[in-house]
Design an enzyme around this catalytic site. Structure first.
Site: not given
Length: 378
Positions: A88, A91, A93, A95, A131, A271, A274
């Site tokens: 992505d 963003s 991070n 996880w 979220y 992005d 998306t």
């Protein structure tokens, strides 16, 4: 001649070591639809794509990933534990679910077990990402992350302990690997690609993305290299307007030679997380009217055959997106791959160039020069 051919093949072989193949699978939206849960989900959780892009707030609306279909595999730990992730660029991070997670959403996904990794280092730091459907909470840890044969040692990542809502149960991916800038990372975590650069694990401080059209295979993220096969049309380099997301300045958007939106200039984020083209609400109304679609974006498939290209004017050049890219066909129905979004920025209105746009271009994300490169695909 033979020597040149050998060197070329060696170069390609080296490039393949850093290439992550992306699988195209059913999206969360399709899975919810098959289970008869989509309508109730959308009623309970109003769509708020804009939340992802408010600067300074660690917000990742789950709905942003509802239509994602491209996923890759990474591994974490020693011995390696595999996870399917969204790569992505919107963003920062990394996880994945952990064995500490008791949420129903974790039960049918791969979960990281730190006790089974000899290289895991724990911390007392927590991770919280909000979220639209709840929040993901967890702890931060360090371990070896393997991405396409690249071992990133002591990579910080989130071990999810709670995940939002029962609907996460149906997602086709386990976690998210963010490829945006450190400035927007939650808890100050260093992104994976930043560590690749710091540890000199990539030849060049850039990565590139190819997303196949329709059901074709071959999609990938390539770290540290540009595949010459995909840039035969040349590369248009666009400087970033902000080092947060992969944000650039657009001059206008036109249809049939006439400006229809962004006439005074606007911002756009490239992005991969998306799927659709996210458009300011006022511009969306204008576009739907010009293209002959209903307020909800529906259009007859017959009319869709005669639609014009959407032209994005960026840095003095035209970047067309043809109707084959922005018209979505499903079960005999056609809709436009546009969605409304309003995000206030200091530089003006904001657009999101998601996978509908990216599928038409080989995209290079250049951290060394803070630029995005676009090469039109045949």
């Amino acid at each position: 001649m033979k020597l040149l051919l050998l060197l070329a093949l060696m170069g390609l072989a080296q490039g393949f070591q850093t290439r992550v193949p992306l699988k195209r699978m059913k999206s969360l939206r399709q899975r919810l639809q098959e289970q008869g849960l989509l309508e109730s989900y959308l009623k309970q959780h109003p769509y708020n794509l804009a939340a992802k892009y408010f600067p300074g707030i660690a917000v990742e609306p789950l709905e942003n990933y509802m239509d994602d279909e491209y996923f890759g595999t990474i591994s974490i730990g020693t011995p390696p534990q595999e996870f399917t992730v969204v790569f992505d660029t919107g963003s920062s991070n990394l996880w994945v679910p952990s064995v500490f997670c008791s949420s129903p959403a974790c039960s049918n996904h791969n979960r990281f077990n730190p006790a089974q990794s000899s290289t895991f280092l724990s911390t007392n730091d927590t991770l919280f990402i909000a979220y639209g459907t709840g929040s993901m909470t967890g702890v931060l840890g360090y371990d070896t992350v393997n991405v396409a044969g690249i071992n990133v040692r002591n990579q910080i990542f989130g071990l999810a302990e709670t995940e939002p809502g029962d609907f996460f149960y149906y997602t086709p991916f386990d976690g998210i690997l963010g490829l945006a800038f450190p400035s927007i990372a939650s808890s100050g975590a260093t992104p994976v690609f930043d560590n690749m650069m710091i540890e000199n694990l990539v030849d060049r401080h850039l990565f590139s993305v190819y997303l196949s059209r329709d059901s074709q295979g071959g999609s990938f993220v390539l770290f540290g290299a540009i595949d010459p096969y995909y840039v035969t049309q040349g590369i248009s380099w666009i400087p970033l307007s902000a080092e947060t997301y992969w944000q650039i300045t657009m001059e206008s958007v036109s249809v049939n030679g006439a400006p229809v939106a962004c006439s005074s200039g606007c911002q756009a984020i490239v992005d991969t997380g998306t799927t659709l083209l996210a458009v300011p609400v006022r511009a969306l109304r204008t576009l739907l009217r010009r293209l002959g679609a209903s307020p909800s974006g529906e259009i007859s498939c017959e009319a869709a055959r005669n639609l014009p290209d959407l032209i994005f004017h960026i840095r003095g050049k035209k970047f067309p997106v043809p109707p084959r890219a922005y018209v979505l066909r499903s079960n005999g129905y056609c809709t436009l791959g546009l969605q409304g979004m309003d995000v206030p920025t200091e530089e003006g209105e904001l657009w999101i160039l998601g996978d509908v746009f990216i599928r038409e271009y080989y995209v290079i994300f250049d951290r060394a020069n803070n630029k995005v490169g676009l090469s039109r695909l045949p």
